[in-house]
Design an enzyme around this catalytic site. Structure first.
Site, PDB file in Angstrom:
ATOM      1  CG  ASP A 280      -2.195   0.825   0.898  1.00  0.00           C
ATOM      2  OD1 ASP A 280      -3.243   0.595   1.505  1.00  0.00           O
ATOM      3  OD2 ASP A 280      -2.108   1.716   0.018  1.00  0.00           O
TER       4      ASP A 280
HETATM    5  C1  GLC Z   1      -4.282   4.293  -0.336  1.00  0.00           C
HETATM    6  C2  GLC Z   1      -5.211   3.160   0.055  1.00  0.00           C
HETATM    7  C3  GLC Z   1      -5.307   2.080  -0.963  1.00  0.00           C
HETATM    8  C4  GLC Z   1      -5.179   2.685  -2.346  1.00  0.00           C
HETATM    9  C5  GLC Z   1      -3.762   3.214  -2.475  1.00  0.00           C
HETATM   10  C6  GLC Z   1      -3.535   3.918  -3.821  1.00  0.00           C
HETATM   11  O1  GLC Z   1      -3.527   4.684   0.765  1.00  0.00           O
HETATM   12  O2  GLC Z   1      -4.973   2.547   1.311  1.00  0.00           O
HETATM   13  O3  GLC Z   1      -6.556   1.415  -0.778  1.00  0.00           O
HETATM   14  O4  GLC Z   1      -5.419   1.706  -3.339  1.00  0.00           O
HETATM   15  O5  GLC Z   1      -3.419   4.103  -1.432  1.00  0.00           O
HETATM   16  O6  GLC Z   1      -4.331   5.028  -3.927  1.00  0.00           O
END
Ligand code: GLC
Length: 741
Positions: A280
């Site tokens: 993430d």
């Molecule tokens: C965010 C979220 C995740 C998302 C990623 C990209 O922090 O936790 O669900 O897909 O970053 O935007």
């Protein structure tokens, strides 16, 4: 005939095998040509500038590094034009390895659908798959290869803002929905121009954050992890999910990003997952803050060894992996495995044949928000609406009503219907979103007079608008009040300690009630809210979540009976935050309360009834349904046998409608105590007025198996209760059966 079929099967199978083999061969050939820097480049992902979905990006040299083959993927680059521009940079690199473009297409791309929690309330797997299918078509027409969805985190805590992205509290429903969403996003085959890579997230148990506070620790038993939180991820693997995203949280003290138990032992080991895992946003580097590693180098080592293949926005791999490999700390085999997994998906998408195949402005023009997509969005939205109360049968309203007052801060507020994760497409203004006001205007006859007053804000204490609202209400035959949460009050980093209706909106309702007019309340939110006064004092309440770009039309369809509401709550609605976590499939304890008023040495609160405000699986219709003739094919089975449970459902009302028939089981006695009931089947059935249909469910050994403390999936002989319900609390028919050794 049989011979012909077997030849056909063999031909198809061998073609598919050859194709896969062919891709593996291409991956190997390319891998052999790659330098260490180029291999590491494939593991790096950075954000574009179309939208930012995390702490601001930290790599100012992205475009240069793409040309050097040092970046393998970009997120938040959207539209055929932008993706083409970035892809052209990658085509200047030595090996011309195409970029992978990822984006949070959570519930629609340009045409937005209800938030996933609302879609879960439809209990309609075909509708949910269709929603993902349309999202994939639109995203893929805009150069997107990969969506960071479905989010499949089970959560029992509505304080956690991200419940809006998931399928609610139940593992069984969540697993079915995870499967449907992956199938919807990925379509028949990866590489087709209307399919995108799915991404099951956030692995794992992110929804169990302590206190419902986003990014907080998770402390659960291994058995609870397997019984409650992992099954939807396994369903995603079974559906062929191409990628996974790990979660920010630590699980029992080990951050998911550096957790080889969940990523290698379970996902890539036991489940044999052959896709790739993306971290993430920044989660690799965040292991320093966790206190799990001391610096970026240790973070990179922990993550790559634990099975995190791609680094989203932390720079850990970019800055440290080369050294770690050269020092022999990270074996080439580990690095090559991560690179292979990513390259394989790029080959499967056909990007090496034509890196620009998804960036096609003509296709984009034809696909985005076309009538087929908006029609689908309207239908799915209507199916997601939950009718909580209709005591005086005010609903459905007549289109000939003389004067209707539509009051509240949500009536004309377009953006809120889009929800937290809507993609703010720079090239699109929000005029295409149908507001609730516009939906009403289009629905009623030309003789109907519509009055409007905002009444108050969403989250402030200003009551200046109350007077106008009351004046307008006094002129009307019917009053509709639309209130709730603003679109940024649920979602990522939007946990709330209080989940009351914000601001003075409920006070506005109290004042409007004094007019004595028939009032319909619409509650728009990304989560279950607490609204006891309204629930106790207002006879007609509709939960309208955040329904997407067709919200106005869908709400009007339900309010005026063009669609008979069929939604059922996918999460328990608490009486207040003190009850949380509260969920229907809880254990009985040694001192269960007999009822809401039982407070004598039993498991209860002295200051609150035990039951929730609205239970899991609850939702009303404009018609009524009768349940009858429950029959079991057997009352005793061994582990190799199954029981067919059949029953009849009659639409005993005057209008057509759909009912979600729910099957719950209870294992009376087991070596690990079992929940008082568990959802083990559901069937959404449409019935004309007066019509009766027979439906059936199958119970077998898998249905009644559970994990013991050795993480063995077992079933134990004994008695089981069968409960057929219209909700988890409204049990219509009961029976029992026995499993014998
Ligand atoms: C965010 C979220 C995740 C998302 C990623 C990209 O922090 O936790 O669900 O897909 O970053 O935007």
């Amino acid at each position: 005939m049989k011979k012909k079929l077997s030849i056909l099967f063999f031909t198809v199978f061998s073609f598919a095998f050859a194709q896969n083999n062919n891709i593996d061969q291409k991956v190997e050939n390319l891998l052999k040509q790659m330098t260490l820097e180029e291999k590491i480049g494939q593991l790096n992902q950075y954000t574009g500038d179309n939208t930012i979905t995390g702490p601001l990006t930290i790599n100012p040299n992205k475009k240069e590094e793409i040309k050097q083959g040092k970046i393998g993927s970009m997120l938040n680059v959207l539209g055929s034009e932008y993706t083409r521009q970035y892809q052209e940079l990658a085509m200047q690199s030595r090996l011309k390895i195409p970029l992978l473009f990822g984006l949070d297409v959570i519930h629609g791309y340009k045409t937005t659908f209800p938030i996933p929690l609302a879609e879960a309330a439809s209990w309609d797997l075909q509708a949910i798959e269709l929603s993902a299918r349309v999202a994939a078509r639109e995203a893929a027409s805009s150069g997107i290869h990969w969506t960071f969805a479905p989010m499949v985190d089970v959560s029992r805590d509505p304080r956690w803002g991200r419940v809006m992205e998931g399928a609610g509290e139940d593992t069984f429903l969540g697993s079915k929905i995870a499967y449907a969403r992956v199938k919807g996003f990925q379509g028949n085959k990866l590489g087709e121009l209307n399919s995108v890579l799915a991404c099951a997230k956030h692995f794992a148990a992110y929804g169990a954050a302590i206190g419902g506070r986003d990014y907080n620790s998770v402390d659960i038993s291994e058995r609870t992890l397997w019984e409650t939180y992992l099954p939807p991820f396994k369903a995603a693997v079974d559906a062929g999910a191409a990628t996974f995203m790990n979660s920010f949280n630590d699980i029992n003290g080990v951050p998911a990003t550096g957790n080889s138990h969940i990523q290698r032992d379970i996902l890539k080991g036991k489940w044999n997952f052959d896709g790739f895992v993306v971290s993430d946003w920044g989660s690799i580097g965040e292991m320093i803050a966790h206190g799990y590693v001391k610096d970026g180098k240790e973070a990179a080592f922990a993550a790559i060894m634990a099975g995190s293949d791609m680094d989203m926005e932390s720079n850990a791999y970019r800055n440290n992996l080369k050294q770690l490999v050269e020092e022999g700390k990270v074996p080439n085999s580990i690095l090559d495995d991560a690179v292979r997994r990513i390259l394989r998906k790029k080959f499967e998408l056909g990007l090496f044949d034509n890196p620009y195949r998804f960036s096609d402005s003509k296709r984009q023009q034809k696909e985005l928000n076309n009538s087929e997509n908006t029609k689908a969005a309207r239908e799915v939205a209507a199916k997601s609406i939950v009718l909580l109360k209709n005591e005086n049968k005010i609903l459905p309203l007549s289109k000939e009503t003389k004067t209707i007052a539509f009051i509240g801060p949500m009536v004309k507020f377009k953006r809120a219907n889009h929800g937290f994760w809507a993609i703010d497409l720079k090239d699109v203004d929000s005029t295409y979103i149908v507001s609730q006001w516009e939906g009403l205007q289009r629905k009623v006859s030309k003789n109907t007079k519509l009055l409007y007053a905002k009444g108050c804000g969403i989250n402030d204490s200003n009551k200046d608008g109350f007077k106008e609202a009351i004046d307008v209400a006094n002129q009307a035959d019917v009053v509709i009040v639309s209130i709730g949460e603003k679109h940024d009050m649920s979602g990522e980093a939007k946990s709330r300690s209080s989940i009351a209706i914000p601001g003075v909106q409920e006070e506005l309702i109290k004042e409007l009630q004094k007019t004595g007019k028939p009032i319909v309340i619409l509650i728009n939110a990304g989560r279950p809210l607490v609204f006891n006064w309204t629930a106790d004092n207002m006879p007609t309440i509709v939960y309208t979540w955040w329904l997407g770009s067709e919200a106005g039309n869908a709400i009007a369809d339900v309010l005026f009976g063009d669609y008979n509401p069929s939604g059922k709550l996918p999460m328990t609605f608490p009486r207040n935050e003190g009850q949380i976590p509260i969920y229907y499939n809880h254990y009985n304890t040694g001192r269960p309360a007999k009822d809401d008023n039982d407070k004598t040495y039993v498991s209860s609160y002295i200051d609150l009834p035990n039951s929730p405000k609205f239970p899991f699986g609850f939702g009303l219709s404009y018609t009524t349904f009768d349940y009858s003739d429950l029959k079991l094919s057997k009352n005793k089975i061994n582990r190799n046998e199954e029981i067919k449970v059949s029953l009849k459902i009659t639409n005993s009302g005057k209008i057509a409608g759909e009912e979600v028939v729910q099957l719950y089981l209870r294992d009376r006695v087991a070596s690990i105590v079992r929940p008082i009931k568990e959802l083990k089947g559901f069937n959404k059935i449409a019935l004309q007025a007066g019509e009766t249909k027979e439906i059936s469910f199958t119970i077998n050994n898998e249905t009644i198996s559970f994990y013991n403390n050795n993480i063995e999936l077992i079933s134990e002989a004994g008695e089981f209760d069968i409960m057929i319900g219209s909700s988890s609390e409204d049990i219509k028919l009961k029976s029992k059966f026995e499993l014998i050794d």
